[in-house]
Design an enzyme around this catalytic site. Structure first.
Site, PDB file in Angstrom:
ATOM      1  N   CYS A 174       0.870  -1.203   0.090  1.00 15.18           N
ATOM      2  CA  CYS A 174      -0.098  -0.024   0.129  1.00 15.18           C
ATOM      3  C   CYS A 174       0.909   1.235   0.235  1.00 15.18           C
ATOM      4  O   CYS A 174       2.003   1.192   0.493  1.00 15.18           O
ATOM      5  CB  CYS A 174      -0.831  -0.049   1.213  1.00 15.18           C
ATOM      6  N   ARG A 197       3.991   0.652  -7.705  1.00 18.21           N
ATOM      7  CA  ARG A 197       3.932  -0.420  -6.610  1.00 18.21           C
ATOM      8  C   ARG A 197       2.620  -1.291  -6.692  1.00 18.21           C
ATOM      9  O   ARG A 197       2.688  -2.348  -6.109  1.00 18.21           O
ATOM     10  CB  ARG A 197       3.972   0.330  -5.364  1.00 18.21           C
ATOM     11  N   TRP A 251      -3.374  -2.330  -1.340  1.00 15.77           N
ATOM     12  CA  TRP A 251      -2.923  -3.620  -1.808  1.00 15.77           C
ATOM     13  C   TRP A 251      -3.716  -4.645  -0.937  1.00 15.77           C
ATOM     14  O   TRP A 251      -3.330  -4.828   0.066  1.00 15.77           O
ATOM     15  CB  TRP A 251      -1.553  -3.605  -1.822  1.00 15.77           C
ATOM     16  N   ASN A 256      -0.563   0.797   6.396  1.00 14.34           N
ATOM     17  CA  ASN A 256       0.340  -0.153   5.689  1.00 14.34           C
ATOM     18  C   ASN A 256       0.550  -1.209   6.903  1.00 14.34           C
ATOM     19  O   ASN A 256       1.469  -0.604   7.869  1.00 14.34           O
ATOM     20  CB  ASN A 256       1.615   0.308   5.087  1.00 14.34           C
ATOM     21  N   GLY A 257       0.672  -2.519   6.399  1.00 14.44           N
ATOM     22  CA  GLY A 257       0.976  -3.421   7.280  1.00 14.44           C
ATOM     23  C   GLY A 257      -0.231  -4.428   7.837  1.00 14.44           C
ATOM     24  O   GLY A 257      -1.087  -4.400   7.316  1.00 14.44           O
ATOM     25  N   GLU A 262      15.782 -23.570  -9.555  1.00 19.49           N
ATOM     26  CA  GLU A 262      15.494 -22.120  -9.518  1.00 19.49           C
ATOM     27  C   GLU A 262      16.770 -21.199 -10.009  1.00 19.49           C
ATOM     28  O   GLU A 262      16.427 -20.215 -10.767  1.00 19.49           O
ATOM     29  CB  GLU A 262      14.884 -21.816  -8.130  1.00 19.49           C
ATOM     30  N   LYS A 280      16.434 -18.460 -13.015  1.00 15.43           N
ATOM     31  CA  LYS A 280      16.886 -17.002 -12.848  1.00 15.43           C
ATOM     32  C   LYS A 280      17.721 -16.733 -13.778  1.00 15.43           C
ATOM     33  O   LYS A 280      17.738 -15.696 -14.188  1.00 15.43           O
ATOM     34  CB  LYS A 280      17.102 -16.967 -11.280  1.00 15.43           C
ATOM     35  N   GLU A 328      16.555 -16.560 -17.693  1.00 16.16           N
ATOM     36  CA  GLU A 328      15.504 -15.633 -17.838  1.00 16.16           C
ATOM     37  C   GLU A 328      16.120 -14.315 -17.929  1.00 16.16           C
ATOM     38  O   GLU A 328      15.672 -13.407 -18.876  1.00 16.16           O
ATOM     39  CB  GLU A 328      14.313 -15.821 -17.196  1.00 16.16           C
ATOM     40  N   HIS A 379      24.521 -39.785 -15.188  1.00 17.66           N
ATOM     41  CA  HIS A 379      23.463 -40.530 -16.031  1.00 17.66           C
ATOM     42  C   HIS A 379      23.293 -39.722 -17.417  1.00 17.66           C
ATOM     43  O   HIS A 379      22.256 -40.043 -18.194  1.00 17.66           O
ATOM     44  CB  HIS A 379      22.082 -40.721 -15.412  1.00 17.66           C
ATOM     45  N   LYS A 387       5.304 -10.425 -17.052  1.00 16.21           N
ATOM     46  CA  LYS A 387       5.024 -10.788 -15.498  1.00 16.21           C
ATOM     47  C   LYS A 387       3.830 -11.773 -15.093  1.00 16.21           C
ATOM     48  O   LYS A 387       4.071 -12.681 -14.319  1.00 16.21           O
ATOM     49  CB  LYS A 387       5.005  -9.491 -14.712  1.00 16.21           C
TER      50      LYS A 387
HETATM   51  O1  M6R Z   1       2.379 -15.663 -11.276  1.00 17.52           O
HETATM   52  P1  M6R Z   1       2.776 -17.205 -11.178  1.00 17.52           P
HETATM   53  O2  M6R Z   1       3.462 -17.207 -10.060  1.00 17.52           O
HETATM   54  O3  M6R Z   1       1.826 -18.142 -11.596  1.00 17.52           O
HETATM   55  O4  M6R Z   1       3.810 -17.211 -12.420  1.00 17.52           O
HETATM   56  C1  M6R Z   1       4.585 -18.515 -12.790  1.00 17.52           C
HETATM   57  C2  M6R Z   1       5.610 -18.072 -13.718  1.00 17.52           C
HETATM   58  O5  M6R Z   1       5.263 -17.810 -14.822  1.00 17.52           O
HETATM   59  C3  M6R Z   1       6.785 -17.364 -12.928  1.00 17.52           C
HETATM   60  O6  M6R Z   1       7.142 -17.961 -11.717  1.00 17.52           O
HETATM   61  C4  M6R Z   1       7.656 -17.150 -14.124  1.00 17.52           C
HETATM   62  O7  M6R Z   1       8.365 -18.499 -14.351  1.00 17.52           O
HETATM   63  C5  M6R Z   1       8.812 -15.980 -13.521  1.00 17.52           C
HETATM   64  N1  M6R Z   1       9.246 -15.179 -14.521  1.00 17.52           N
HETATM   65  C6  M6R Z   1       9.993 -16.728 -12.828  1.00 17.52           C
HETATM   66  O8  M6R Z   1      10.936 -15.690 -12.364  1.00 17.52           O
END
Ligand code: M6R
Length: 609
Positions: free
Chosen positions: A2, A27, A76, A100-101, A482, A486, A489, A505, A604
């Site tokens: 928020c 935000r 939010w 906020n909080g 992960e 990261k 991407e 393997h 996103k």
């Molecule tokens: O909003 P979501 O958590 O469902 O999104 C899932 C994926 O699209 C998301 O985690 C994507 O892999 C990110 N870009 C990872 O950093």
């Protein structure tokens, strides 16, 4: 998260407040509102709207709010869905508050206030504070700040709280605990905001409130004190950031800001849910007894899928309920064997991901129970789920998910402890130990983040690699996945995550002196095995970047580079081992000149298949 703004001075407050809220739009928010004291009537004018600020502006055109003292808020949602009734400010008998909080003990306070005959018009935790301040004023508190102190002595939780009152029309009072609040110094006028950008066009001279501080703001100046009333003096600071830097709180990218917000995101997600007195976890009143369940199926995409893989470890080890984890895009088309005795846990930070949404619909069509984990209140997935455990990470703007991932881990740990207590498998002493350890995770993350630094030297060394491998065992295997996601991407370097035992393997054929191999080797049950894998990589001239537990002298001699994290129990390690991988990916992407916050080809929120 928020946004908060406040103004007291000679100018009309409304345009300044709306302008400030606009500066905080980046935000994310779902509703907005203002409260302004009308000097002609001595009454508070309040306007609130759901949706974008333009809706509030339309409402203000229809019904202007004149006055020189006012507060504003973009919400939010955390407690209660986005709606006009839940939007801030909340007001009671001429006292209006924005917050906020999260107030952890709001239900208990609400029950007491209701028993005293008070009525509530929202589902929020914030409204209780307006009642508490009104109650204190009614009981004879001589000043608004005194009434605020009486109210704060009753609440437990995190807050940036700002108050105006018809009974004290020339001032704003505010307090801070865990959520940011900053005073802006003008010439014969004063500003207040949750974030610097909200007031940057009016002043660059600011005073940041510290924990447990209270401020009284009048046009002529401000008085700072602690909760007990002792005065505090603090010189102002001049902000030299430009508007864009200010939005990122001085960080060059949202991703880096969000990496550093993780301790707060975890603390907020745990807040009010850990019950150390009963060695239990309260899932906001939702009861999940695993004894009636055949199994749990976790579905998600991308980073959220990796959180699900760790959730499986947590739920199986603490509750002993069989778990499966599936990519939502696969689950929805594979004619899954599920029914009323199964629980689907859908993990999605946005709550809108098309594949995860479709998986939930598929599960519901089979009569399966569905629990969501999401960061966005009332988003599509929570709306069709039986219940949701919300993460309180605040909006994540960087496309690469960081703080939402670790907040999802926190939600999964809460669910696992809750289920473990009800399955009978997790006894009180072990639950108490886990609760204590979980509560300490934010502090451990803060320590780790400051010790890791910016990893620019690591980035300079590895930025030109064409391929990376990430390997781990146990809960470090999903972290390897992960870490690889990261890196690929945002840096566009090809990277693969593998279970370390799989190396021989196939993937070990890739290892040579041009391939950095990130080996997740924290101390724990898999330590000796992962060290064997590390040795095998070295024997093929692989360049090892290890993630290890502080103080592990053996590891220091075995890798080209070691990224250290504090020692915690194996179930909690992912909260820490992911941090160096996030920072390293970020540093490499920056070194390669990439658009870190908006990497190519990615969005996103993936709302199409
Ligand atoms: O909003 P979501 O958590 O469902 O999104 C899932 C994926 O699209 C998301 O985690 C994507 O892999 C990110 N870009 C990872 O950093």
């Amino acid at each position: 998260m928020c946004g908060i703004v406040g103004y007291v001075g000679p100018r009309q407050a409304t345009p300044i407040l709306v302008g400030g809220l606009r500066r905080l739009e980046y935000r994310g928010y779902d509703s907005a509102g203002l409260a302004v004291l009308d000097p002609r009537t001595g009454k508070l004018g309040i306007s609130r709207s759901v949706g974008k600020l333009v809706e509030l502006e339309r409402a203000l055109e229809r019904q202007p709010l004149p006055g020189h003292v006012g507060i504003g808020h973009t919400r939010w949602a955390t407690h209660g869905r986005p709606s006009e009734a839940n939007a801030h400010p909340h007001s009671v008998n001429g006292v209006a508050v924005v917050h906020n909080g999260i107030f952890e003990n709001y239900l208990e306070l609400k029950r007491r206030l209701q028993a005293a005959g008070r009525e509530f018009s929202s589902e929020t935790d914030t409204e209780i504070v307006a009642h508490l301040i009104d109650e204190a004023l009614g009981a004879g508190a001589p000043t608004l700040v005194e009434a605020l102190r009486v109210a704060l002595s009753q609440v437990v939780g995190a807050y940036a709280l700002v108050v105006v009152s018809e009974r004290h029309p020339d001032e704003i009072v505010a307090a801070k605990n865990a959520s940011p609040l900053v005073i802006g110094l003008g010439n014969g006028e004063m500003f207040l905001a949750s974030d610097v950008p909200a007031m940057l066009e009016h002043t660059r001279d600011v005073v940041f409130l510290e924990e447990g501080e209270v401020v009284e703001l009048r046009a002529a100046g401000f008085k700072l004190s602690n909760l007990a009333g002792a005065p505090i003096t603090r010189p102002s600071r001049r902000i030299l950031w430009d508007a864009v830097q200010a939005e990122k709180n001085g960080y060059p990218h949202f991703m880096l800001k969000e990496i550093h917000e993780q301790p707060r995101a975890i603390a907020d997600t745990l807040r009010g849910r850990l019950q150390p007195e009963t060695s239990d976890v309260d899932l906001d009143g939702y009861e999940l007894d695993p004894r009636s369940l055949r199994r749990v199926v976790l579905v998600a995409c991308g980073t959220s899928f990796h959180a699900g893989l760790i959730g499986k470890f947590m739920i199986e080890s603490l509750a002993r309920v069989p778990c499966e984890v599936d990519l939502a895009s696969e689950f929805r088309y594979r004619d899954p064997v599920i029914g009323p005795n199964d629980l689907l846990i859908a993990i999605s930070q946005s709550g809108e991901t098309a594949d995860t949404l479709a998986a939930v619909k598929e599960a519901r069509a089979h009569g399966c129970r569905v629990l969501a984990i999401s960061n966005v209140v009332d988003s599509a997935i929570p709306r069709i789920s039986e219940a949701t455990v919300y993460t309180h990470a605040g909006p994540e703007i960087g496309v690469a998910s960081t703080k939402c991932f670790t907040a999802q881990l926190a939600a999964l740990a809460l669910i696992a402890i809750h289920m473990g207590r009800r399955s009978g498998h997790l006894k009180a002493p072990e639950a108490a130990r886990l609760i204590t350890e979980l509560a300490a995770i934010p502090a451990r993350m803060t320590t780790a983040l400051s010790a890791l630094g910016d990893l620019k030297d690591v980035a300079a060394r590895y930025r030109d690699a064409r391929d990376f491998l990430f390997i781990g065992r146990g809960t470090s295997f999903p972290i390897a996945l992960e870490g690889a996601l990261k890196l690929k991407e945002i840096s566009y370097i090809h990277a693969e995550g593998y279970a370390a035992g799989e190396m021989k393997h196939g993937p070990i054929a890739l290892v040579d002196d041009g391939v950095p191999v990130v080996v997740l080797a924290p101390r724990g049950p898999h330590y000796d095995k992962i060290i064997s894998n590390l040795v095998q990589v070295r024997a093929r001239n692989g360049r090892v970047i290890a993630v290890g537990t502080e103080g592990d002298t053996q590891l220091a001699d075995m890798a080209e580079c070691v990224l250290w994290v504090p020692d915690v129990s194996p179930l909690m390690q992912p909260f820490l081992t992911v941090l160096p991988l996030q920072i390293m990916s970020y540093a490499i992407a920056v070194a390669r000149g990439n658009d870190v916050d908006q990497p190519r080809n990615l969005a996103k929120s993936v709302t199409v298949e």
